[in-house]
Design an enzyme around this catalytic site. Structure first.
Site, PDB file in Angstrom:
ATOM      1  N   HIS A 365      29.120 -26.457 -21.108  1.00  0.00           N
ATOM      2  CA  HIS A 365      29.472 -27.425 -21.054  1.00  0.00           C
ATOM      3  C   HIS A 365      30.327 -28.058 -20.705  1.00  0.00           C
ATOM      4  O   HIS A 365      30.445 -29.323 -20.073  1.00  0.00           O
ATOM      5  CB  HIS A 365      29.886 -28.022 -22.536  1.00  0.00           C
ATOM      6  N   ARG A 472      21.811 -36.522 -19.483  1.00  0.00           N
ATOM      7  CA  ARG A 472      22.146 -35.923 -20.376  1.00  0.00           C
ATOM      8  C   ARG A 472      22.965 -36.722 -20.952  1.00  0.00           C
ATOM      9  O   ARG A 472      23.797 -36.959 -21.642  1.00  0.00           O
ATOM     10  CB  ARG A 472      22.712 -34.368 -19.874  1.00  0.00           C
ATOM     11  N   GLU A 607      10.269 -26.994 -19.855  1.00  0.00           N
ATOM     12  CA  GLU A 607      10.708 -26.223 -19.966  1.00  0.00           C
ATOM     13  C   GLU A 607      10.333 -25.108 -21.128  1.00  0.00           C
ATOM     14  O   GLU A 607      11.241 -23.863 -20.573  1.00  0.00           O
ATOM     15  CB  GLU A 607      12.736 -26.621 -20.584  1.00  0.00           C
ATOM     16  N   ARG A 641      20.269 -17.342 -19.025  1.00  0.00           N
ATOM     17  CA  ARG A 641      21.378 -17.612 -17.367  1.00  0.00           C
ATOM     18  C   ARG A 641      22.611 -17.648 -18.480  1.00  0.00           C
ATOM     19  O   ARG A 641      23.136 -18.171 -16.920  1.00  0.00           O
ATOM     20  CB  ARG A 641      20.631 -19.005 -17.107  1.00  0.00           C
ATOM     21  N   CYS A 678      13.976 -30.693 -12.185  1.00  0.00           N
ATOM     22  CA  CYS A 678      15.370 -31.174 -12.112  1.00  0.00           C
ATOM     23  C   CYS A 678      15.981 -29.584 -12.966  1.00  0.00           C
ATOM     24  O   CYS A 678      15.683 -28.860 -12.853  1.00  0.00           O
ATOM     25  CB  CYS A 678      15.918 -32.707 -13.038  1.00  0.00           C
TER      26      CYS A 678
END
Length: 754
Positions: A365, A472, A607, A641, A678
Site C-alpha cells: 500500500h 484504485r 486476474e 509477488r 494494466c
C-alpha cells in the site's frame, strides 16, 4: 535485599544528575556503573559494547579488575554476556558458573561472583551491548530489579550508541565512524535519491528520559491515553449498514489492548520510578519489540505488533501536533521497518528524496502511495534498521535495487552522473508528451495512467496519458481510521472526473482483503490471504459497503459517462451479481435525482486463470476486459509477488505466460470483447511490446512508464515485428527474453531496458 520503588526512584534521580553533568562518555559510564552497583547493592556492574564483528568489549565496570576495561573481548555469543546479546532479552541466573554457557575470563577477577543479571542494551531493534550486575551470593533477582535494569539499559543506549570502540582504550569520546555499507532491496518505485536518513519511529531525546515533576508526567500520560482510546473507539464507530452483521474481532482486540489496565499500569510504574511519560512508553515499546522479534507464533506476533503500534501511536500523541511526523532536514530519506499508506501520506509535503522499508510484505500500500508521490522507494531490505542510524548519508538506487549507506566520494560522483543521465532521458520523454503513441505502420496504442489518489491526477497531463485506465478506489478506505462516508466517496470520485477533464476514467471497485487489510472488516486470519477472502468476493459478502460505493460512483458521475470495473472475478456469476447491484444503484439514483450516467460501461478484470476459460459466457454481457498482470501472473506461476524469495521466479516475457495471453486475446477478438492490460508488467517497454504484439492496444501503467513505452511504440513497425514475434513464440529458445530482445534490436525497436 529486596529491591523497592523508593530505591528505584532514588536511582533514577541520581542517574538524571549524571546525565546532566559535563564530561566525556567514558567518565559518565564510570559514574553510572558505580551508581548502579551501590544503589542495587550489587558487587559488580559492567557494560559491554558490541563490536562490528559481533564480539563484545568490556568498556566500564565497578567490581571487576580495572585493567580488564578495554582489554577483555568476548567472541560473538561467548559466555553469558554473549548469550544475552544473541537472545536480545534479559537473563537472571542464581549460580552463573554452573550455567553451560558460562565462560571464565581470569583477567576480570570474577571468580567469587555467582548471581548474574544481564540486560541487552537495545536501540532501534538492534543490540548495542550488554549491561550486567553480579553478586557473590547465589540469589534470585526480582522483577523490580529486572525492570529497573531494563530502564537503565534504555538510557545507556543513548550513550553507548555514540561510542567508538577503537578509541575506548585511549579515553577518547567520539562518534563512531562506520564504513560504507551496501544493501540490496526490492524496487517499489523507480528513481534515484540522496539524503540524510530520518528514522520513522518516534524518538525520545535523552533529555526527556526523566520526570522533573512526576505528577505532571502522570497527568500527561493519562491525557494521552484518553486521546489514544478515543481515536481507537472512533475506528469502531462504523455505520451498521456498511458493516452488516459481520463480527469485528480484530478491531475489538486492538481496542482491548488499548484499554488493558496492565499496559497502562506498567507505564505509570515507570513514571513513579522517575521516568518521563515518553520514556515510560518507550520502555514498553522496546520490550514489545524484543518479544516480537523472538516470537514465532503468528498470533502472538500479531498481538505484539499491535502493542508496538499502540506504543508508537501513544508516543506521537505525547509529542504533540496531533502526533504527525516532522522532518526538519531539507534533504531526507525516510527509513522504516514497516509503513502504512496513511503514515506515508503524513510525510507527503516534507520533501522526501527517497523511502526505505525493511519489511516488504506490508509495504504494497505504501509503495503505491510512494509511486503517486513520485518518491524513489526500496523495500524488503534485510537488516536495514540495524545498519543505519539517524543522520547517516545514503544513496538510494531504486533503479538497480541498491542502497549505499555512508557513501564515499567515488560513489557520490557516480550517483551524480546517473542523475544527469536520468534527467536527459526524462527530458527526451517529455518531448513526446503531446505526440500520439502510434506505431510506424500507423497503429494507435492508447496509454493510460494507473491512479489511486488525488496526487496521481497531477501526472495525467504531465505524462501525456490518454486517460485513467485504472483508478484504485480502496485507498480511501485504507488511509482512514473509519470507513469513508458516502458524501466523502462522492466528492473524491467527482474530483477525479473533473480533473480528468473529459478523458476516460475506469474506476476499479474496492479491492480489499489479501494484503490490503481493513482491520474493521477482515476478521479471520488466513493461511494464504492472496487466495482467500478478498476483492469481489469480499465486496459481495459486504453488500452494504459495496452498494454504498456503487451509489457514490453513480452519484458522482451525474449525467457524465461512467466506467466501472470489478476486480478478481473468478466466475461469470460473480460478475453478474456485481453488475446487478450496480444497476440497482443506477435505478435508485435516477428515481431520487432524475440523473443517470449518459453512458455506462461495465468491465471485468482478468486476474485468475479460471476466468480466461469462461469468457464465452461473458460475450455480449461485459463491455470490456482488463488483464490485471500483478495477480494473474502470481496465480499463473504459483509465486507470491509479495514474497521476496519467489517474487522474481516468474517472468511475463516467457513462452508459457505469453501463450496464455495469446489465448485470451484471440478469445476476446473472436467474441468482440474490448481488451486492455494494466499492472506492473505493462510498465516495462519489453513487456508492453509483447502485449501489443498479441493485440492488446490499450495499456495502463504508472506515470513514469508512459514516456519509455511511448518511445518504444513510435519506433515499432508492428506488422513486421508481430510476424517474427509469433514465429518465435511457436519455437522459443531456452532464453526467450533474450530472443525477444534480439528481435526488437533487429527491427530497430527502442527499448530503454534492453
Amino acid at each position: 535485599m529486596p529491591y523497592n520503588l523508593p530505591a528505584t526512584r532514588l536511582l533514577m534521580n541520581r542517574l538524571r544528575q549524571v546525565m546532566a553533568e559535563d564530561g566525556d562518555t567514558r567518565f559518565r559510564l564510570d559514574q553510572v556503573v558505580r551508581l548502579i552497583a551501590s544503589t542495587m547493592v550489587a558487587d559488580v556492574c559492567s557494560v559491554y559494547l558490541r563490536l562490528s564483528d559481533g564480539g563484545l568489549l568490556l568498556i566500564a565496570t565497578e567490581g571487576l579488575k580495572p585493567e580488564a576495561v578495554s582489554a577483555t573481548r568476548l567472541a560473538p555469543n561467548e559466555g553469558l554476556v554473549g548469550l544475552v546479546a544473541r537472545r536480545g532479552e534479559a537473563m537472571a541466573i542464581q549460580n552463573a558458573p554452573r550455567h553451560p554457557a558460562f565462560s571464565y575470563r581470569p583477567e576480570t577477577g570474577e571468580d567469587p561472583f555467582h548471581a548474574f543479571l544481564g540486560m541487552p542494551i537495545l536501540r532501534g531493534g538492534r543490540v548495542l551491548g550488554v549491561l550486567t550486575v553480579q553478586n557473590r551470593t547465589e540469589r534470585a533477582y526480582g522483577d523490580d530489579e529486572i525492570d529497573t535494569l531494563q530502564t537503565i539499559a534504555m538510557v545507556l543506549a543513548e550513550i553507548v550508541d555514540r561510542m567508538d570502540p577503537e578509541h575506548i582504550s585511549n579515553g577518547v569520546d567520539s562518534k563512531r565512524e562506520r564504513n560504507l555499507a551496501s544493501l540490496h532491496g526490492r524496487v517499489l518505485c523507480e528513481g534515484l535519491g540522496y539524503g540524510r536518513a530520518v528514522l520513522h519511529d518516534p524518538v525520545v531525546p535523552a533529555a526527556k528520559f526523566f520526570a522533573a515533576d512526576q505528577t505532571l508526567e502522570a497527568a500527561r500520560l493519562s491525557e494521552a491515553l484518553v486521546g489514544l482510546k478515543a481515536s481507537i473507539d472512533q475506528m469502531l464507530a462504523l455505520d451498521g449498514a456498511a458493516l452488516g452483521d459481520d463480527p469485528r474481532d480484530v478491531m475489538e482486540t486492538y481496542r482491548l489492548l488499548a484499554h488493558d489496565p496492565s499496559w497502562a499500569e506498567k507505564m505509570r510504574e515507570g513514571i513513579r520510578s522517575g521516568l518521563s511519560a515518553e520514556a515510560s512508553v518507550d520502555r514498553a515499546r522496546r520490550e514489545h519489540r524484543a518479544r516480537l522479534q523472538s516470537a514465532r507464533d503468528p498470533y502472538l506476533r500479531e498481538r505484539l505488533n499491535d502493542l508496538e503500534d499502540l506504543d508508537n501511536r501513544l508516543l506521537r500523541i505525547l509529542g504533540g501536533e496531533d502526533g504527525r511526523p516532522q522532518i526538519s532536514e531539507e534533504r531526507s530519506v525516510l527509513v522504516a521497518r514497516r509503513l502504512g499508506p496513511a503514515e506515508l501520506l503524513e510525510y507527503s509535503n516534507t520533501g522526501l528524496r527517497a523511502i526505505l522499508m525493511e519489511e516488504a510484505a506490508v509495504s504494497s500500500h505504501a509503495a503505491i502511495v510512494a509511486r503517486a508521490l513520485g518518491i524513489p522507494t526500496l523495500g524488503g531490505i534485510e537488516g536495514l534498521t540495524s545498519r543505519i542510524d539517524q543522520g547517516d548519508w545514503v544513496i538510494v538506487d531504486a533503479e538497480q535495487g541498491r542502497l549505499h549507506i555512508r557513501p564515499d566520494d567515488s560513489l557520490y560522483d557516480a550517483y551524480k552522473g546517473r542523475v544527469a543521465i536520468r534527467s536527459e532521458r526524462q527530458a527526451g520523454y517529455a518531448a513526446l508528451r503531446d505526440l500520439p503513441a502510434r506505431t510506424k505502420d500507423g497503429t494507435d496504442v492508447k496509454l493510460y495512467l494507473n491512479a489511486g489518489l488525488d496526487l496521481d491526477l497531477d501526472m495525467l497531463e504531465q505524462a501525456g496519458a490518454d486517460g485513467v485506465g485504472l483508478f484504485r478506489t480502496e485507498f480511501q478506505f485504507l488511509v482512514s481510521e473509519t470507513l469513508p462516508r458516502l458524501d466523502d466517496q462522492v466528492a473524491l470520485y467527482r474530483r477525479v472526473l473533473d480533473r480528468a477533464a473529459g478523458k476516460p476514467v475506469i474506476f476499479r471497485t474496492v479491492d480489499l482483503g489479501g494484503d490490503k487489510v481493513l482491520p474493521a472488516l477482515n476478521t479471520a486470519r488466513e493461511e494464504n490471504p492472496a487466495l482467500g477472502w478478498r476483492s469481489v468476493r469480499f465486496a459481495l459478502d459486504h453488500k452494504g459497503l459495496f452498494r454504498r460505493q456503487l451509489r457514490a460512483l453513480v452519484r458522482a458521475a451525474g449525467t457524465d459517462p461512467l466506467t466501472v470495473m470489478f476486480p478478481m472475478v473468478t466466475t461469470p456469476g460473480e460478475f453478474f451479481e456485481a453488475r446487478e447491484l450496480l444497476m440497482k444503484e443506477v435505478a435508485w439514483t435516477l428515481s431520487r435525482t432524475g440523473k443517470t450516467p449518459s453512458r455506462l460501461e461495465v468491465g471485468v478484470m482478468l486476474e485468475t486463470p479460471a476466468l480466461a476459460f469462461s469468457l464465452t459466457e461473458l460475450a455480449g454481457e461485459v463491455d470490456f476486459l482488463s488483464v490485471g498482470t500483478n495477480d494473474l501472473m502470481q496465480f499463473f506461476f504459483a509465486a507470491d509477488r509479495m514474497t521476496p524469495s519467489v517474487s522474481d521466479r516468474y517472468d511475463l516475457v516467457s513462452p508459457a505466460a505469453l501463450r496464455f495471453l495469446k489465448l485470451v486475446s484471440q478469445t476476446c477478438i473472436d467474441h468482440s470483447i474490448r481488451m486492455s492490460a494494466c499492472g506492473e508488467a505493462t510498465a516495462s517497454p519489453i513487456s508492453a511490446l509483447c502485449f501489443i504484439a498479441l493485440g492488446f492496444l490499450n495499456l495502463s501503467m504508472p506515470a513514469a512508464s508512459i514516456g519509455p513505452v511511448k518511445r518504444m511504440v513510435r519506433s515499432l513497425d508492428l506488422a513486421a515485428f508481430r510476424k517474427d514475434f509469433l514465429a518465435a513464440l511457436d519455437a522459443p529458445d531456452t532464453a526467450f527474453r533474450n530472443q525477444v530482445l534480439a528481435l526488437a534490436s533487429d527491427h530497430g525497436v527502442q527499448l530503454s531496458d534492453a
